[in-house]
Scaffold this motif. Structure first.
Motif, mmCIF file in Angstrom:
data_model
loop_
_atom_site.group_PDB
_atom_site.id
_atom_site.type_symbol
_atom_site.label_atom_id
_atom_site.label_comp_id
_atom_site.label_asym_id
_atom_site.label_seq_id
_atom_site.Cartn_x
_atom_site.Cartn_y
_atom_site.Cartn_z
ATOM 1 N N ALA A 139 59.811 19.731 1.055
ATOM 2 C CA ALA A 139 59.799 18.628 -0.314
ATOM 3 C C ALA A 139 60.204 16.986 -0.589
ATOM 4 N N ILE A 140 60.206 16.818 0.195
ATOM 5 C CA ILE A 140 60.696 15.535 0.687
ATOM 6 C C ILE A 140 58.870 14.530 0.139
ATOM 7 N N PRO A 141 57.694 14.556 -0.114
ATOM 8 C CA PRO A 141 56.696 14.384 -0.385
ATOM 9 C C PRO A 141 56.349 14.923 -1.784
ATOM 10 N N THR A 142 56.622 16.084 -2.639
ATOM 11 C CA THR A 142 56.552 16.865 -3.579
ATOM 12 C C THR A 142 57.287 15.462 -4.610
ATOM 13 N N ALA A 143 58.335 14.371 -4.641
ATOM 14 C CA ALA A 143 58.296 13.273 -5.630
ATOM 15 C C ALA A 143 57.720 12.817 -5.983
ATOM 16 N N THR A 144 57.745 11.848 -6.723
ATOM 17 C CA THR A 144 56.971 10.641 -7.730
ATOM 18 C C THR A 144 57.945 10.083 -8.338
ATOM 19 N N ASP A 145 58.211 8.342 -7.647
ATOM 20 C CA ASP A 145 59.227 7.781 -8.618
ATOM 21 C C ASP A 145 58.707 7.495 -9.670
ATOM 22 N N ILE A 146 59.635 7.920 -10.994
ATOM 23 C CA ILE A 146 59.047 7.750 -11.821
ATOM 24 C C ILE A 146 58.930 5.325 -12.428
ATOM 25 N N ALA A 147 59.808 5.113 -12.122
ATOM 26 C CA ALA A 147 60.234 3.749 -12.849
ATOM 27 C C ALA A 147 58.866 3.061 -11.559
ATOM 28 N N PHE A 148 58.473 2.973 -10.325
ATOM 29 C CA PHE A 148 57.873 2.108 -10.002
ATOM 30 C C PHE A 148 56.786 2.870 -10.235
ATOM 31 N N SER A 149 56.062 3.829 -10.438
ATOM 32 C CA SER A 149 55.081 4.745 -10.657
ATOM 33 C C SER A 149 54.838 4.444 -11.862
ATOM 34 N N TYR A 150 55.403 3.982 -12.813
ATOM 35 C CA TYR A 150 54.769 3.466 -13.976
ATOM 36 C C TYR A 150 53.925 2.200 -14.201
ATOM 37 N N LEU A 151 55.551 1.185 -13.348
ATOM 38 C CA LEU A 151 54.912 -0.481 -12.964
ATOM 39 C C LEU A 151 53.867 -0.463 -12.336
ATOM 40 N N VAL A 152 53.627 0.287 -11.520
ATOM 41 C CA VAL A 152 52.236 0.209 -10.796
ATOM 42 C C VAL A 152 50.968 1.170 -11.437
ATOM 43 N N GLY A 153 51.526 1.533 -11.925
ATOM 44 C CA GLY A 153 50.029 2.049 -12.887
ATOM 45 C C GLY A 153 50.445 0.765 -14.564
ATOM 46 N N ARG A 154 50.981 0.448 -15.115
ATOM 47 C CA ARG A 154 50.702 -0.076 -15.658
ATOM 48 C C ARG A 154 49.658 -1.212 -15.502
ATOM 49 N N LEU A 155 50.004 -1.798 -14.164
ATOM 50 C CA LEU A 155 49.009 -2.440 -12.728
ATOM 51 C C LEU A 155 47.489 -2.405 -13.051
ATOM 52 N N VAL A 156 47.467 -1.444 -13.043
ATOM 53 C CA VAL A 156 45.850 -0.919 -12.215
ATOM 54 C C VAL A 156 45.334 -0.480 -13.225
ATOM 55 N N PHE A 157 45.859 0.259 -14.340
ATOM 56 C CA PHE A 157 45.436 1.196 -15.861
ATOM 57 C C PHE A 157 45.270 0.018 -17.041
ATOM 58 N N GLY A 158 46.906 -0.726 -16.809
ATOM 59 C CA GLY A 158 47.353 -2.105 -18.295
ATOM 60 C C GLY A 158 47.425 -0.221 -18.889
ATOM 61 N N ALA A 159 49.048 -1.397 -19.862
ATOM 62 C CA ALA A 159 49.460 -0.320 -20.760
ATOM 63 C C ALA A 159 49.191 0.532 -21.881
ATOM 64 N N GLY A 160 47.811 -0.192 -22.109
ATOM 65 C CA GLY A 160 47.529 0.981 -23.286
ATOM 66 C C GLY A 160 46.524 2.089 -22.971
ATOM 67 N N HIS A 161 46.338 1.996 -21.616
ATOM 68 C CA HIS A 161 45.079 3.052 -21.076
ATOM 69 C C HIS A 161 46.186 4.967 -20.780
ATOM 70 N N PRO A 162 45.263 5.521 -21.836
ATOM 71 C CA PRO A 162 45.709 7.279 -21.842
ATOM 72 C C PRO A 162 46.471 7.238 -20.193
ATOM 73 N N ALA A 163 45.383 7.103 -19.691
ATOM 74 C CA ALA A 163 46.627 7.766 -17.886
ATOM 75 C C ALA A 163 48.039 7.054 -17.654
ATOM 76 N N VAL A 164 48.149 5.812 -18.393
ATOM 77 C CA VAL A 164 49.528 5.900 -18.496
ATOM 78 C C VAL A 164 50.312 6.736 -19.029
ATOM 79 N N ARG A 165 50.213 7.054 -19.748
ATOM 80 C CA ARG A 165 51.200 7.997 -20.595
ATOM 81 C C ARG A 165 50.839 9.515 -19.239
#
Length: 427
Positions: A139-165
């Motif tokens: 089960a260890i690799p099943t997890a997703t870190d909400i905070a870090f994923s959100y910050l990187v997601g904003r960096l990759v897609f931009g804050a307004g991209h539907p992919a971030v939501r």
């Protein structure tokens, strides 16, 4: 989409600082670090009812700093995560309600089955000795870190991209599934399910006495005197007492006590609509559930600093097969699992994607979601005992190193975004 509040950023920074200090400390002075982690706050006392060894003697244990943080204080972190999941499921405009959540939920399943398949498949390929040593960590690799994923997601897609939501929905659903996995597959001791009746009883009692009954007595009374009295006078105290009883019930039931507050979260009076996961707009709400979350925000940030400090201290000499298995599960299984299951949901099942998203964006989302860190570290800490070895390598430490190395997913996600032609949307 409402802006996500700064708790996510602060939590990320303090967690990283704690983890970096731990890594440096453990590799410069490992004995000093491990002495700190296992520092005894209280020596020789009984937690819960007495346990007896084969000789009929009472077994005592010590309250260590590690136990205090991982088993007691982390309960407040999981309560905040559960609060976000609960609101996303039951409230009007909740993110995990209706058809809009269908594709992210299916993609979440792919983001869990993919890592499990890669982790266990590669472990079997490496031989029965490796498989037997590491199988419990599936089960260890099943997890997703909400905070870090959100910050990187904003960096990759931009804050307004539907992919971030989409990513936030996937991450919160992933962590909800992670809580269930922890409760079912990783008991903290010998199971005694009858003790869960204490948790259930505490939840039912506090809901009836502090929530339902005041509202019942206020029927037809516009001023709502009883509910107002309960909110202003009793405040969160009944729920704190019920939470302590529930935590004790989980502890004695053999289920990890860090999950002990979960039955209490749904009993707390809540808002009538959701603004989104970790939405900054929630700071203006006056319901008791959000009020409690705001009270816990800064203490939980400090708890997460100590969680990183007490769990991320791994010597680099511990790197081994479990490290690469966890990393492969996250970096390979997660992106392709999210892509495959997301495509099945969007195309064959006809559930579609949010407007402005492409199928290939699912792969990039999967790369971002491959940052396991917080929950991966937590699962690794409970999946293996301290004396579990693979050759001369401690399995627990090696698996933790894989969770730490999952930060490489941020670089992979940025590159994947460039290669796949992601167009950043800031507004």
């Amino acid at each position: 989409m409402y802006r996500v509040w700064n708790f996510v950023t602060n939590y990320s920074l303090l967690l990283i600082i704690g983890a970096l200090i731990a890594l440096v400390w453990a590799n410069i002075n490992p004995d000093g670090y491990h002495h700190f982690v296992e520092f005894e706050l209280i020596h020789d006392f009984i937690i819960g009812h007495a346990h007896y060894n084969e000789a009929g003697q009472v077994e005592y244990r010590s309250l260590t700093l590690h136990y205090l943080v991982n088993d007691v204080l982390m309960a407040f972190f999981f309560a905040i995560a559960a609060k976000e999941v609960w609101e996303a499921i039951i409230l009007e405009n909740g993110s995990l309600r209706g058809k809009k959540a269908a594709t992210p939920l299916v993609a979440t399943a792919g983001g869990m089955f993919g890592p499990i398949a890669v982790y266990l498949g590669l472990a079997m390929f490496l031989g029965s000795d490796t498989y037997d040593a590491v199988a419990r960590g599936w089960a260890i690799p099943t997890a997703t870190d909400i905070a870090f994923s959100y910050l990187v997601g904003r960096l990759v897609f931009g804050a307004g991209h539907p992919a971030v939501r989409f990513l936030l929905l996937l991450a919160i659903a992933d962590d909800a599934a992670g809580l269930i996995i922890l409760a079912i597959f990783y008991p903290s001791g010998e199971l005694a399910p009858e003790w869960l009746m204490l948790s259930v009883g505490a939840a039912v009692a506090v809901y009836f006495l502090a929530n339902w009954l005041p509202r019942r007595l206020d029927r037809g009374k516009q001023a709502r005197p009883n509910s107002t009295w309960a909110r202003n006078t009793l405040s969160f105290w009944p729920y704190l007492i019920a939470g302590a009883l529930s935590w004790y019930g989980f502890q004695e039931a053999g289920i990890h006590p860090a999950l002990g507050l979960l039955p209490i979260v749904p009993t707390i009076p809540h808002a009538d609509r959701a603004f989104g996961i970790f939405s900054e707009a929630e700071q203006y709400l006056s319901d008791l559930l959000n009020h409690i979350e705001h009270i816990l925000k800064h203490p939980v940030e400090v708890v997460l600093f100590f969680f990183g400090l007490l769990n991320a201290g791994v010597e680099f000499s511990s790197i081994g097969s479990p490290t690469w298995l966890v990393l492969a599960g996250l970096l390979v299984g997660k992106p392709f699992g999210v892509l495959l299951f997301g495509w099945i949901a969007a195309k064959p099942l006809g559930l579609g994607l949010p407007k402005g998203m492409r199928i290939i964006d699912l792969f990039v989302i999967g790369c971002v979601a491959a940052i396991g860190f917080t929950v991966s570290l937590f699962i690794a800490s409970v999946a293996f005992t301290g004396d579990a070895m693979l050759g001369d390598i401690p399995v627990k430490d090696a698996a933790k190193m894989g969770a730490l190395f999952s930060f490489a997913a941020a670089i992979i996600a940025i590159v994947a975004g460039k290669v796949t032609g992601v167009v950043k949307q800031e507004n």
